[in-house]
Design a protein around this motif. Structure first.
Motif, PDB file in Angstrom:
ATOM      1  N   PRO A   1       0.646  -1.036  -0.111  1.00 31.11           N
ATOM      2  CA  PRO A   1      -0.158   0.049  -0.025  1.00 31.11           C
ATOM      3  C   PRO A   1       0.822   1.390  -0.144  1.00 31.11           C
ATOM      4  O   PRO A   1       2.035   1.450   0.696  1.00 31.11           O
ATOM      5  CB  PRO A   1      -0.661  -0.110   1.437  1.00 31.11           C
TER       6      PRO A   1
ATOM      7  N   ASN B   1      -3.685  -3.391  -4.274  1.00 32.59           N
ATOM      8  CA  ASN B   1      -3.017  -3.217  -2.926  1.00 32.59           C
ATOM      9  C   ASN B   1      -3.041  -1.775  -2.118  1.00 32.59           C
ATOM     10  O   ASN B   1      -2.242  -1.375  -1.506  1.00 32.59           O
ATOM     11  CB  ASN B   1      -1.634  -4.020  -3.049  1.00 32.59           C
ATOM     12  N   ASN B   2      -3.905  -0.971  -2.927  1.00 29.43           N
ATOM     13  CA  ASN B   2      -3.823   0.354  -2.524  1.00 29.43           C
ATOM     14  C   ASN B   2      -2.515   1.131  -3.018  1.00 29.43           C
ATOM     15  O   ASN B   2      -2.166   1.700  -2.212  1.00 29.43           O
ATOM     16  CB  ASN B   2      -4.086   0.602  -1.114  1.00 29.43           C
TER      17      ASN B   2
ATOM     18  N   MET C   1     -10.526  -9.720  -2.608  1.00 22.81           N
ATOM     19  CA  MET C   1      -9.255  -8.892  -3.120  1.00 22.81           C
ATOM     20  C   MET C   1      -8.995  -9.439  -4.528  1.00 22.81           C
ATOM     21  O   MET C   1      -8.622  -8.582  -5.554  1.00 22.81           O
ATOM     22  CB  MET C   1      -8.138  -8.991  -2.267  1.00 22.81           C
TER      23      MET C   1
ATOM     24  N   ALA D   1      -8.295   0.897   0.571  1.00 25.77           N
ATOM     25  CA  ALA D   1      -7.742  -0.222   1.321  1.00 25.77           C
ATOM     26  C   ALA D   1      -8.747  -0.347   2.639  1.00 25.77           C
ATOM     27  O   ALA D   1      -9.416   0.726   3.127  1.00 25.77           O
ATOM     28  CB  ALA D   1      -6.301   0.209   2.179  1.00 25.77           C
TER      29      ALA D   1
ATOM     30  N   THR E   1      -8.204  -5.970   2.975  1.00 22.89           N
ATOM     31  CA  THR E   1      -6.971  -5.813   2.324  1.00 22.89           C
ATOM     32  C   THR E   1      -5.935  -5.976   3.532  1.00 22.89           C
ATOM     33  O   THR E   1      -4.970  -6.905   3.053  1.00 22.89           O
ATOM     34  CB  THR E   1      -6.825  -4.185   2.145  1.00 22.89           C
TER      35      THR E   1
END
Ligand code: SF4
Length: 670
Positions: free
Chosen positions: A331, A348-349, A425, A447, A451
């Motif tokens: 992230p 995954n941000n 996800m 997220a 996450t």
């Protein structure tokens, strides 16, 4: 080489117009005809020229641009024959090439630009360019203009270089003036140019803006707004055996054989794209070249010390984007890699997008890159998908309703809203993966607890609190140039993207959306489940849900249909075998293929062999010729699996295969 301050046509050089009428192109290539813009309308010119047509995969098996140029436009096929024979573009003595709308769509391959540049082209004219293709032109020092520009040039006018810089951010203008990325970086390192610094003050920011602001050098906090040109550090990147050879070659050419890259521990190479090329009869003639690409990647890895995701015993560790999200992307990261589906890492941000070989070579050498802050478009998801509907259907819906009218063009697609929590996800990764088909800059997902649960599961021992501190969420009041669009997930139905209608000028395109229940009977020859879009664990669970129901009802794959499933990574494959999914697939007659790209890029089992074959596929793009000469329909994993048993494109509804024997005459009994 720096372009001159005034751009003119060179006496004796020619202009090539890529007309919709192939005969006009043939005559220009033969030197029998020289066209002028004043004799043509933009509508007479080819639109949507995709990079697969400019340099099909097999052309990219050569890594030296001068070799690639010999087969420029080898993918433009008319009546089964190449429109551009070998060396045709080079021998035509052209310096300008003119087409219609949206030039360079599709794969991010920089070879498309190299094919033109090393054929002598220095100016590309089009009504619009696909974003990555435009960046590749800039990296290579090829000037871009619209049809007014060629009109003026052909009228004998000299056009100030500054006009070719119009519309670009201040740093990109300098790159254009320097004649490309390598000359720009060298001038920067030599202190010959100074970069302008943005002075954007505090403002609410989107997720993408926050990540870019954090990656600027110097004391923060920094703030950015769309259009700002910023120099940012890069957290990581990767290339694969289709692109690494060029990266290595370019770095050696520019900086000598002892070149070094910054932060090799944050970079990686993958062997995934060409791993099963030897199983495709048409690829056999290229096996020597493919082996050279593999060898050059091994050389690059040994030379630089980047992380090694090579095949072991002939089996790939997985498709780079799938493995990257499983193992590498964190992230808040800013990731750059040599492939258009790098955007998948946004799940995954993170902020991740694909770049060409030159841009990648430059940034891994420098450790930083320069970007223009893109606008964002926000998708506020509400509700929950109905059974039988998946994230792929959502993306086909967005492609039709938002990408087709260009609302997503070159913007960051931000996914948020309460509906996100209802998606796994893996399903969210389908959303970010297909941002490139939307011609978006990339995509990013907010997220949430899922996450953190997923990252903890996939990365045992990881410090989740550290990752949480790196995550970004949009500020209240952040501005979205593309608007905020609410989508009720419960309103969606299974969709496909159809292969177009070449006879009526409708190209095969991922934006050709249609509801499955409205397309009528479409018999199929091939059902393919796999690729970075649809080779994740949840996709395999989707295939299995359908296959198990069908097998339990006494069915096998429909006669005449080849059903192939390819896992996205070794971890996915392990899951499939350890949890009994593989047994069900084998019982049903499904061909399970080891991880890799394969059919998706026309280099593995599952490609069509003839123009008459019809494929329903869970991959992300259906550009003509990409997965063989046949017609390719895009669909969800559930639709692909259901169609494999019915023999025609069919949406899956839970329980559909449990009907009585009397109700299933159209199905094939085991
Ligand atoms: S699976 Fe297909 S789209 Fe994905 S990275 Fe490989 S070739 Fe590209």
């Amino acid at each position: 080489m720096k372009p001159p301050e005034t751009i003119r046509l060179t006496p004796g050089k020619r202009v090539l117009f890529l007309t919709k009428d192939p005969e006009l192109i043939r005559r220009q290539l033969r030197g029998e005809l020289d066209l002028r813009m004043e004799d043509l309308k933009v509508e007479d010119l080819l639109d949507d020229i995709n990079t697969d047509a400019m340099t099909p995969a097999w052309v990219c098996f050569s890594h030296r641009p001068e070799d690639i140029a010999r087969d420029a436009y080898a993918g433009l096929i008319v009546d089964g024959k190449r429109l551009f024979e070998r060396d045709a573009l080079i021998n035509g003595n052209f310096e300008v090439i003119v087409s219609g709308y949206r030039k360079g769509v599709g794969s991010s391959r920089e070879t498309a630009v190299q094919a033109e540049k090393w054929s002598g082209i220095r100016i590309a004219i089009a009504a619009s360019f696909a974003p990555i293709h435009a960046r590749n032109n800039i990296s290579q020092g090829v000037l871009m203009g619209d049809h007014e520009v060629i009109h003026r040039l052909q009228a004998g006018e000299g056009i100030p270089l500054e006009e070719f810089c119009d519309g670009w951010d201040p740093i990109t203008r300098i790159v254009i003036r320097q004649g490309g990325l390598f000359p720009f970086s060298k001038a920067l390192a030599a202190g010959e140019i100074e970069l302008p610094k943005p002075h954007t003050g505090p403002r609410p920011m989107t997720m993408a803006e926050k990540i870019l602001a954090r990656h600027m050098s110097g004391d923060g906090p920094h703030y950015v707004k769309p259009g700002d040109a910023v120099v940012v550090s890069v957290d990581g990147g990767y290339s694969h055996e289709f692109t690494t050879a060029q990266v290595h070659y370019f770095l050696e050419q520019e900086y000598g054989p002892d070149y070094k890259v910054k932060n090799p521990a944050k970079l990686a190479v993958f062997e995934d794209h060409l791993i099963y090329a030897d199983e495709v009869p048409k690829m056999r003639v290229f096996l020597d070249k493919i082996e050279t690409l593999r060898q050059l990647q091994r050389e690059f890895q040994a030379h630089t010390g980047v992380r090694n995701f090579s095949a072991q015993n002939g089996v790939s560790p997985g498709i780079c984007h799938e493995v990257a999200r499983e193992e590498l992307v964190e992230p808040g990261d800013f990731i750059q890699a040599t492939d258009s589906h790098t955007c998948m890492g946004g799940v995954n941000n993170a902020l991740a997008w694909g770049v060409g070989s030159t841009e990648y070579a430059d940034l891994i050498y420098q450790g930083f890159t320069q970007v223009e802050v893109p606008e964002s478009i926000r998708f506020e998801l509400t509700g929950k998908l109905q059974p039988g509907v998946t994230a792929k259907d959502l993306m086909l819906y967005i492609l039709l309703n938002h990408a087709r009218p260009q609302a997503t063009l070159d913007r960051v697609m931000e996914f948020a809203g309460p509906g996100i929590a209802t998606l796994s996800m893996d399903e969210r990764a389908t959303l970010t993966n297909m941002a490139t088909e939307c011609a978006a800059k990339t995509a990013i997902v907010i997220a949430d607890d899922e996450t953190w649960r997923w990252l903890a599961e996939w990365r045992p021992g990881v410090d989740i609190e550290r990752l949480k501190a790196r995550a970004v969420a949009p500020d209240e009041g952040a501005e979205y140039g593309g608007g905020i669009h609410s989508i009720d997930l419960s309103s969606l139905r299974p969709m496909v993207a159809h292969p177009g209608d070449p006879d009526h000028g409708v190209p095969s395109d991922p934006t050709n959306g249609a509801w499955v229940d409205e397309i009528g009977d479409v018999p199929i020859d091939i059902a393919y489940g796999g690729s970075c879009t649809a080779g994740k664990i949840d996709d395999l669970i989707f295939y299995h849900q359908v296959v198990k129901e069908a097998v339990d009802a006494g069915l096998k794959v429909a006669p005449g249909v080849r059903f192939m499933i390819q896992c996205g990574s070794r971890a996915v494959e392990r899951f499939v075998w350890e949890n009994g999914l593989a047994d069900t697939f084998v019982r049903a007659g499904v061909q399970l293929i080891h991880p890799g790209c394969g059919a998706c890029i026309g280099c593995g089992p599952g490609v069509s062999e003839t123009a008459g074959e019809v494929t329903v596929s869970a991959i992300n793009r259906n550009y003509k010729g990409r997965s063989g000469p046949g017609k390719l329909w895009l669909a969800s994993p559930l639709t692909v699996a259901a169609s494999a048993f019915t023999g025609k494109i069919t949406a899956y509804t839970p329980g559909m295969f449990q009907k009585t024997a009397a109700e299933r005459p159209a199905l094939s009994p085991a």
